[in-house]
Motif scaffolding. Structure first.
Motif, mmCIF file in Angstrom:
data_model
loop_
_atom_site.group_PDB
_atom_site.id
_atom_site.type_symbol
_atom_site.label_atom_id
_atom_site.label_comp_id
_atom_site.label_asym_id
_atom_site.label_seq_id
_atom_site.Cartn_x
_atom_site.Cartn_y
_atom_site.Cartn_z
ATOM 1 N N THR A 144 0.851 -1.147 -0.103
ATOM 2 C CA THR A 144 -0.040 -0.043 -0.057
ATOM 3 C C THR A 144 0.740 1.379 -0.054
ATOM 4 O OG1 THR A 144 -1.618 -1.500 1.369
ATOM 5 C CG2 THR A 144 -1.936 1.102 1.075
ATOM 6 N N GLU A 145 1.906 1.337 0.940
ATOM 7 C CA GLU A 145 2.397 2.506 0.992
ATOM 8 C C GLU A 145 3.861 2.618 0.202
ATOM 9 O OE1 GLU A 145 4.400 -0.160 3.567
ATOM 10 O OE2 GLU A 145 2.444 0.233 3.340
ATOM 11 N N LEU A 146 4.174 1.503 -0.352
ATOM 12 C CA LEU A 146 5.629 1.651 -1.323
ATOM 13 C C LEU A 146 5.245 1.811 -2.468
ATOM 14 C CD1 LEU A 146 7.193 -1.660 0.354
ATOM 15 C CD2 LEU A 146 7.679 0.801 1.111
ATOM 16 N N SER A 147 6.300 2.540 -3.200
ATOM 17 C CA SER A 147 6.285 2.378 -4.755
ATOM 18 C C SER A 147 6.932 1.100 -5.284
ATOM 19 C CB SER A 147 6.964 3.524 -4.979
ATOM 20 O OG SER A 147 8.297 3.595 -4.968
ATOM 21 N N ALA A 148 6.763 0.860 -6.511
ATOM 22 C CA ALA A 148 7.335 -0.182 -7.184
ATOM 23 C C ALA A 148 8.737 -0.125 -7.255
ATOM 24 C CB ALA A 148 6.776 -0.395 -8.647
ATOM 25 N N MET A 149 9.466 1.197 -7.305
ATOM 26 C CA MET A 149 10.844 1.342 -7.363
ATOM 27 C C MET A 149 11.606 0.978 -5.978
ATOM 28 S SD MET A 149 13.402 2.293 -9.114
ATOM 29 C CE MET A 149 15.121 2.411 -8.518
ATOM 30 N N GLN A 150 10.630 1.219 -4.653
ATOM 31 C CA GLN A 150 10.989 0.945 -3.643
ATOM 32 C C GLN A 150 10.954 -0.555 -3.181
ATOM 33 O OE1 GLN A 150 12.234 3.512 -1.089
ATOM 34 N NE2 GLN A 150 13.105 1.420 -0.435
ATOM 35 N N ILE A 151 9.930 -1.097 -3.637
ATOM 36 C CA ILE A 151 10.009 -2.560 -3.656
ATOM 37 C C ILE A 151 11.310 -3.192 -4.545
ATOM 38 C CG2 ILE A 151 8.778 -4.541 -4.200
ATOM 39 C CD1 ILE A 151 6.362 -2.852 -4.059
ATOM 40 N N TYR A 152 11.535 -2.522 -5.643
ATOM 41 C CA TYR A 152 12.622 -3.226 -6.259
ATOM 42 C C TYR A 152 14.033 -3.101 -5.641
ATOM 43 C CZ TYR A 152 16.553 -3.295 -9.629
ATOM 44 O OH TYR A 152 17.805 -3.369 -10.344
ATOM 45 N N MET A 153 14.264 -1.790 -5.101
ATOM 46 C CA MET A 153 15.259 -1.915 -4.390
ATOM 47 C C MET A 153 15.436 -2.481 -3.151
ATOM 48 S SD MET A 153 15.902 2.506 -4.724
ATOM 49 C CE MET A 153 17.318 2.417 -3.788
ATOM 50 N N ASP A 154 14.443 -2.469 -2.284
ATOM 51 C CA ASP A 154 14.344 -3.401 -0.788
ATOM 52 C C ASP A 154 14.592 -4.703 -1.222
ATOM 53 O OD1 ASP A 154 13.689 -1.123 0.347
ATOM 54 O OD2 ASP A 154 11.801 -1.501 0.795
ATOM 55 N N THR A 155 13.988 -5.286 -2.258
ATOM 56 C CA THR A 155 14.164 -6.860 -2.847
ATOM 57 C C THR A 155 15.699 -7.005 -3.280
ATOM 58 O OG1 THR A 155 11.859 -6.699 -3.261
ATOM 59 C CG2 THR A 155 13.229 -8.473 -4.215
ATOM 60 N N PHE A 156 16.014 -6.355 -4.184
ATOM 61 C CA PHE A 156 17.336 -6.661 -4.951
ATOM 62 C C PHE A 156 18.435 -6.316 -3.859
ATOM 63 C CE2 PHE A 156 14.765 -7.105 -8.439
ATOM 64 C CZ PHE A 156 15.468 -7.928 -9.277
ATOM 65 N N ALA A 157 18.391 -5.581 -2.924
ATOM 66 C CA ALA A 157 19.508 -5.279 -1.814
ATOM 67 C C ALA A 157 19.419 -6.423 -0.766
ATOM 68 C CB ALA A 157 18.908 -3.960 -1.209
ATOM 69 N N ARG A 158 18.486 -7.133 -0.937
ATOM 70 C CA ARG A 158 18.546 -8.456 0.037
ATOM 71 C C ARG A 158 18.573 -9.947 -0.807
ATOM 72 N NH1 ARG A 158 13.357 -5.978 1.816
ATOM 73 N NH2 ARG A 158 14.190 -4.635 3.643
ATOM 74 N N THR A 159 19.387 -9.706 -2.082
ATOM 75 C CA THR A 159 19.524 -10.672 -2.743
ATOM 76 C C THR A 159 20.281 -11.997 -1.921
ATOM 77 O OG1 THR A 159 19.728 -9.413 -4.868
ATOM 78 C CG2 THR A 159 20.740 -11.506 -4.938
ATOM 79 N N PRO A 160 19.982 -13.062 -2.112
ATOM 80 C CA PRO A 160 20.582 -14.269 -1.344
ATOM 81 C C PRO A 160 22.049 -14.100 -2.010
ATOM 82 C CG PRO A 160 18.497 -14.940 -2.202
ATOM 83 C CD PRO A 160 18.599 -13.655 -2.600
ATOM 84 N N ALA A 161 23.087 -14.196 -0.868
ATOM 85 C CA ALA A 161 24.235 -14.541 -1.069
ATOM 86 C C ALA A 161 24.644 -15.575 -2.060
ATOM 87 C CB ALA A 161 25.308 -14.621 0.074
ATOM 88 N N TRP A 162 24.076 -16.815 -2.359
ATOM 89 C CA TRP A 162 24.356 -17.573 -3.390
ATOM 90 C C TRP A 162 24.144 -17.216 -4.533
ATOM 91 C CZ3 TRP A 162 20.442 -19.673 -6.251
ATOM 92 C CH2 TRP A 162 19.364 -19.642 -6.098
ATOM 93 N N VAL A 163 23.055 -16.289 -4.613
ATOM 94 C CA VAL A 163 22.812 -15.607 -6.069
ATOM 95 C C VAL A 163 23.910 -14.660 -6.508
ATOM 96 C CG1 VAL A 163 21.114 -14.326 -7.414
ATOM 97 C CG2 VAL A 163 20.366 -15.894 -5.841
ATOM 98 N N ASN A 164 24.444 -13.766 -5.526
ATOM 99 C CA ASN A 164 25.466 -13.138 -5.907
ATOM 100 C C ASN A 164 26.479 -13.729 -6.340
ATOM 101 O OD1 ASN A 164 24.549 -10.350 -6.041
ATOM 102 N ND2 ASN A 164 24.216 -10.426 -3.632
ATOM 103 N N ALA A 165 27.155 -14.913 -5.756
ATOM 104 C CA ALA A 165 28.076 -15.805 -5.846
ATOM 105 C C ALA A 165 28.088 -16.105 -7.250
ATOM 106 C CB ALA A 165 28.269 -16.912 -4.902
ATOM 107 N N LEU A 166 26.626 -16.600 -7.673
ATOM 108 C CA LEU A 166 26.413 -17.193 -9.236
ATOM 109 C C LEU A 166 26.789 -16.014 -10.252
ATOM 110 C CD1 LEU A 166 23.318 -19.526 -8.849
ATOM 111 C CD2 LEU A 166 25.620 -20.091 -9.179
#
Length: 169
Positions: free
Chosen positions: A36-58
């Motif tokens: 409700t209170e978040l923009s799509a851009m904020q959701i993108y930033m919050d989500t990708f900032a928490r990318t699992p370590a194994w994904v970043n390793a890949l």
């Protein structure tokens, strides 16, 4: 408790649906999410900032391997400017490994292109069955055989990576 992530059709009313015709690869994952209170851009930033370590390793392995074949090093998924607020991003800005190509409160679309393929990723706010949620859509258009060969490996991996990243929303 983790939210249920499901593979679904690309939302017909989303802006990224315009890029679907002729796609070599696409997928879309959704999950319940009170946005409700978040923009799509904020959701993108919050989500990708928490990318699992194994994904970043890949991603690191991917960057080393594809460099041998002339594809570019994209960096890591978490490579976001933590000091730049979501509302400050404008079309053309880089946000992590992608460039912003479309922005509204309801949806953001990011792109990365080279001579082998074009990748677009959308994060969109959704209402399904009366419940708020988000959908992450990826669409790939390939330009040549190297792009197709790349997607032979990346396509199946993406089916694991996309839900893992989305689960961090």
């Amino acid at each position: 408790m983790k939210s249920k992530i499901t593979e679904t059709a690309v939302p017909a009313h989303s802006k990224i649906a315009e890029d679907l015709p002729g796609a070599y690869f696409y997928d879309c994952y959704q999950m319940p999410f009170d946005h409700t209170e978040l923009s799509a851009m904020q959701i993108y930033m919050d989500t990708f900032a928490r990318t699992p370590a194994w994904v970043n390793a890949l991603m690191g392995v991917r960057n080393r391997v594809v460099g041998l074949f002339g594809l570019k090093n994209l960096g890591g998924m978490k490579a976001l400017n933590k000091n730049k607020p979501a509302e400050a991003y404008q079309v053309g800005d880089r946000a992590g490994i992608f460039s912003l190509v479309y922005k509204s409160d309801e949806e953001v679309i990011f792109c990365d292109s080279d001579k082998h393929l074009d990748v677009k990723v959308s994060v969109s706010k959704q209402i399904r069955d009366g419940q708020p949620g988000i959908a992450v859509t990826t669409i790939v258009h390939v330009h040549n055989n190297l792009g197709r060969a790349y997607m032979l490996f990346v396509g199946p991996a993406h089916k694991v990576i996309a839900p893992a990243v989305l689960s961090r929303a």
